[in-house]
Write a protein that holds these residues in place. Sequence first.
Motif, PDB file in Angstrom:
ATOM      1  N   MET A  57       0.831  -1.203   0.000  1.00 41.75           N
ATOM      2  CA  MET A  57       0.000   0.000   0.000  1.00 41.75           C
ATOM      3  C   MET A  57       0.867   1.254   0.000  1.00 41.75           C
ATOM      4  SD  MET A  57      -3.102  -1.112   2.561  1.00 41.75           S
ATOM      5  CE  MET A  57      -4.134   0.302   2.244  1.00 41.75           C
ATOM      6  N   ALA A  58       1.954   1.220   0.771  1.00 43.74           N
ATOM      7  CA  ALA A  58       2.865   2.359   0.801  1.00 43.74           C
ATOM      8  C   ALA A  58       3.549   2.529  -0.557  1.00 43.74           C
ATOM      9  CB  ALA A  58       3.901   2.168   1.903  1.00 43.74           C
ATOM     10  N   GLU A  59       3.967   1.420  -1.140  1.00 37.02           N
ATOM     11  CA  GLU A  59       4.654   1.454  -2.437  1.00 37.02           C
ATOM     12  C   GLU A  59       3.769   2.038  -3.534  1.00 37.02           C
ATOM     13  OE1 GLU A  59       6.413  -1.733  -5.740  1.00 37.02           O
ATOM     14  OE2 GLU A  59       6.049  -2.378  -3.659  1.00 37.02           O
ATOM     15  N   HIS A  60       2.479   1.666  -3.514  1.00 36.32           N
ATOM     16  CA  HIS A  60       1.568   2.106  -4.572  1.00 36.32           C
ATOM     17  C   HIS A  60       0.690   3.281  -4.151  1.00 36.32           C
ATOM     18  CE1 HIS A  60       2.591  -1.225  -7.248  1.00 36.32           C
ATOM     19  NE2 HIS A  60       2.612  -1.995  -6.161  1.00 36.32           N
ATOM     20  N   LYS A  61       0.988   3.837  -2.948  1.00 36.24           N
ATOM     21  CA  LYS A  61       0.269   5.022  -2.452  1.00 36.24           C
ATOM     22  C   LYS A  61      -1.249   4.808  -2.436  1.00 36.24           C
ATOM     23  CE  LYS A  61       3.841   8.344  -3.815  1.00 36.24           C
ATOM     24  NZ  LYS A  61       4.857   7.330  -4.136  1.00 36.24           N
ATOM     25  N   LEU A  62      -1.639   3.713  -1.830  1.00 40.23           N
ATOM     26  CA  LEU A  62      -3.056   3.366  -1.735  1.00 40.23           C
ATOM     27  C   LEU A  62      -3.543   3.549  -0.306  1.00 40.23           C
ATOM     28  CD1 LEU A  62      -3.099   0.114  -3.897  1.00 40.23           C
ATOM     29  CD2 LEU A  62      -4.168   2.286  -4.482  1.00 40.23           C
ATOM     30  N   ARG A  63      -4.734   4.070  -0.154  1.00 43.70           N
ATOM     31  CA  ARG A  63      -5.365   4.205   1.149  1.00 43.70           C
ATOM     32  C   ARG A  63      -6.278   3.003   1.390  1.00 43.70           C
ATOM     33  NH1 ARG A  63      -5.464   9.144   3.589  1.00 43.70           N
ATOM     34  NH2 ARG A  63      -7.529   8.712   4.447  1.00 43.70           N
ATOM     35  N   PRO A  64      -6.628   2.745   2.665  1.00 39.99           N
ATOM     36  CA  PRO A  64      -7.456   1.577   2.977  1.00 39.99           C
ATOM     37  C   PRO A  64      -8.756   1.502   2.189  1.00 39.99           C
ATOM     38  CG  PRO A  64      -6.559   2.511   4.976  1.00 39.99           C
ATOM     39  CD  PRO A  64      -6.208   3.469   3.872  1.00 39.99           C
ATOM     40  N   GLU A  65      -9.450   2.652   2.032  1.00 35.88           N
ATOM     41  CA  GLU A  65     -10.747   2.615   1.374  1.00 35.88           C
ATOM     42  C   GLU A  65     -10.634   2.336  -0.119  1.00 35.88           C
ATOM     43  OE1 GLU A  65      -9.946   7.101   2.081  1.00 35.88           O
ATOM     44  OE2 GLU A  65      -9.338   5.155   2.882  1.00 35.88           O
ATOM     45  N   GLU A  66      -9.414   2.488  -0.680  1.00 33.37           N
ATOM     46  CA  GLU A  66      -9.226   2.187  -2.092  1.00 33.37           C
ATOM     47  C   GLU A  66      -9.073   0.691  -2.334  1.00 33.37           C
ATOM     48  OE1 GLU A  66      -6.779   5.415  -4.310  1.00 33.37           O
ATOM     49  OE2 GLU A  66      -5.917   5.282  -2.296  1.00 33.37           O
ATOM     50  N   ILE A  67      -8.804  -0.036  -1.267  1.00 32.33           N
ATOM     51  CA  ILE A  67      -8.624  -1.484  -1.363  1.00 32.33           C
ATOM     52  C   ILE A  67      -9.940  -2.209  -1.188  1.00 32.33           C
ATOM     53  CG2 ILE A  67      -7.482  -3.496  -0.365  1.00 32.33           C
ATOM     54  CD1 ILE A  67      -5.668  -1.508  -1.868  1.00 32.33           C
ATOM     55  N   LYS A  68     -10.747  -1.732  -0.276  1.00 33.77           N
ATOM     56  CA  LYS A  68     -12.011  -2.394   0.013  1.00 33.77           C
ATOM     57  C   LYS A  68     -12.957  -2.268  -1.164  1.00 33.77           C
ATOM     58  CE  LYS A  68     -11.608  -1.344   4.938  1.00 33.77           C
ATOM     59  NZ  LYS A  68     -11.570  -2.697   5.473  1.00 33.77           N
ATOM     60  N   LYS A  69     -13.610  -3.324  -1.486  1.00 39.14           N
ATOM     61  CA  LYS A  69     -14.591  -3.282  -2.558  1.00 39.14           C
ATOM     62  C   LYS A  69     -15.745  -2.369  -2.163  1.00 39.14           C
ATOM     63  CE  LYS A  69     -13.509  -7.911  -4.260  1.00 39.14           C
ATOM     64  NZ  LYS A  69     -14.026  -9.272  -4.535  1.00 39.14           N
ATOM     65  N   ALA A  70     -16.379  -1.800  -3.149  1.00 41.15           N
ATOM     66  CA  ALA A  70     -17.422  -0.803  -2.893  1.00 41.15           C
ATOM     67  C   ALA A  70     -18.482  -1.297  -1.929  1.00 41.15           C
ATOM     68  CB  ALA A  70     -18.067  -0.381  -4.207  1.00 41.15           C
ATOM     69  N   GLU A  71     -18.893  -2.567  -2.091  1.00 36.23           N
ATOM     70  CA  GLU A  71     -19.971  -3.057  -1.245  1.00 36.23           C
ATOM     71  C   GLU A  71     -19.513  -3.256   0.200  1.00 36.23           C
ATOM     72  OE1 GLU A  71     -18.586  -4.647  -3.726  1.00 36.23           O
ATOM     73  OE2 GLU A  71     -18.256  -6.767  -3.325  1.00 36.23           O
ATOM     74  N   LYS A  72     -18.192  -3.255   0.426  1.00 31.59           N
ATOM     75  CA  LYS A  72     -17.677  -3.450   1.776  1.00 31.59           C
ATOM     76  C   LYS A  72     -17.198  -2.138   2.387  1.00 31.59           C
ATOM     77  CE  LYS A  72     -16.240  -8.269   1.139  1.00 31.59           C
ATOM     78  NZ  LYS A  72     -15.121  -9.239   1.247  1.00 31.59           N
ATOM     79  N   ALA A  73     -17.317  -1.039   1.639  1.00 28.89           N
ATOM     80  CA  ALA A  73     -16.791   0.230   2.098  1.00 28.89           C
ATOM     81  C   ALA A  73     -17.854   1.106   2.747  1.00 28.89           C
ATOM     82  CB  ALA A  73     -16.143   0.976   0.931  1.00 28.89           C
ATOM     83  N   LYS A  74     -18.916   0.505   3.195  1.00 29.45           N
ATOM     84  CA  LYS A  74     -20.002   1.245   3.818  1.00 29.45           C
ATOM     85  C   LYS A  74     -19.548   1.846   5.143  1.00 29.45           C
ATOM     86  CE  LYS A  74     -24.701   0.558   5.620  1.00 29.45           C
ATOM     87  NZ  LYS A  74     -25.760  -0.457   5.865  1.00 29.45           N
ATOM     88  N   VAL A  75     -19.856   3.122   5.350  1.00 30.34           N
ATOM     89  CA  VAL A  75     -19.516   3.791   6.602  1.00 30.34           C
ATOM     90  C   VAL A  75     -20.635   3.555   7.617  1.00 30.34           C
ATOM     91  CG1 VAL A  75     -19.070   6.001   7.731  1.00 30.34           C
ATOM     92  CG2 VAL A  75     -18.131   5.550   5.457  1.00 30.34           C
ATOM     93  N   ILE A  76     -20.248   3.066   8.781  1.00 29.71           N
ATOM     94  CA  ILE A  76     -21.212   2.794   9.857  1.00 29.71           C
ATOM     95  C   ILE A  76     -21.042   3.846  10.945  1.00 29.71           C
ATOM     96  CG2 ILE A  76     -22.003   1.148  11.588  1.00 29.71           C
ATOM     97  CD1 ILE A  76     -22.425   0.174   8.769  1.00 29.71           C
ATOM     98  N   ARG A  77     -22.134   4.418  11.390  1.00 23.73           N
ATOM     99  CA  ARG A  77     -22.131   5.343  12.529  1.00 23.73           C
ATOM    100  C   ARG A  77     -23.213   4.878  13.482  1.00 23.73           C
ATOM    101  NH1 ARG A  77     -22.487  11.759  11.600  1.00 23.73           N
ATOM    102  NH2 ARG A  77     -24.751  11.558  11.670  1.00 23.73           N
TER     103      ARG A  77
END
Length: 231
Positions: A35-55
């Motif tokens: 992730m550091a090498e390719h400058k990726l953030r966590p939310e860019e890795i998670k698939k859209a259906e798994k990136a739901k924000v819970i509050r």
Amino acid sequence: MATNIKDKIAKLLALAESPNENEARAALLKARELMAEHKLRPEEIKKAEKAKVIRDVLDVTCTSMTNPWACSLSAVIAAHYCCRAYRTQKFAGSRTVKIGLVGLEEDFEIAKRIFLYAYDCVMSYIKREIKKDPTDPPGTYREKCNAYGWGFVQGVKAAFEKQDEENREWGLVLVVPQAVDDSMKDMGKASTFGRIHDNHISYRAKGYKDGTEFDPTTRLSGMPERAAIGG
């Protein structure tokens, strides 16, 4: 960015949840390296259906007098697990607040479980070891309980900072996703809740020691009953 790199990192992050500590650590370190090498953030890795924000608001209440350390504990743990903590009044003008967490779905569940476990560890010690002395001035029992709680928070924070220092390559992954912060724009600014007093140092020292030794991977055979700190 090639999709196969994201898929590879996603698989490594999945392996990082392995019950085998060595396997999980190796997978997490490799994922964070990529992730550091390719400058990726966590939310860019998670698939859209798994990136739901819970509050969501948890079943933990506190006041600035009884157990204010709980708010700080939630903030420390939430940040370490890529989430944010907040507090909300039960009703307008109420002195009692409830603790809530915000995070991507998978992060939220982890932060929630660990916070509730840590909170119950503090409350379990308080109920088991700190006794009311009828000869003490009013409020002394509460002060002793809070001293231990504040110490525990400081110990957990110190342990997390030491872990981060020893694993600097984790840095890019141990950040709160932008989507989480964006979802909190309707909330007020962060502020402190309660304050640490300089009395009952021995209880604070004990709490600090226990906090530094807190192990989030330990499973409780039965969750201790939560209780408010009274008196």
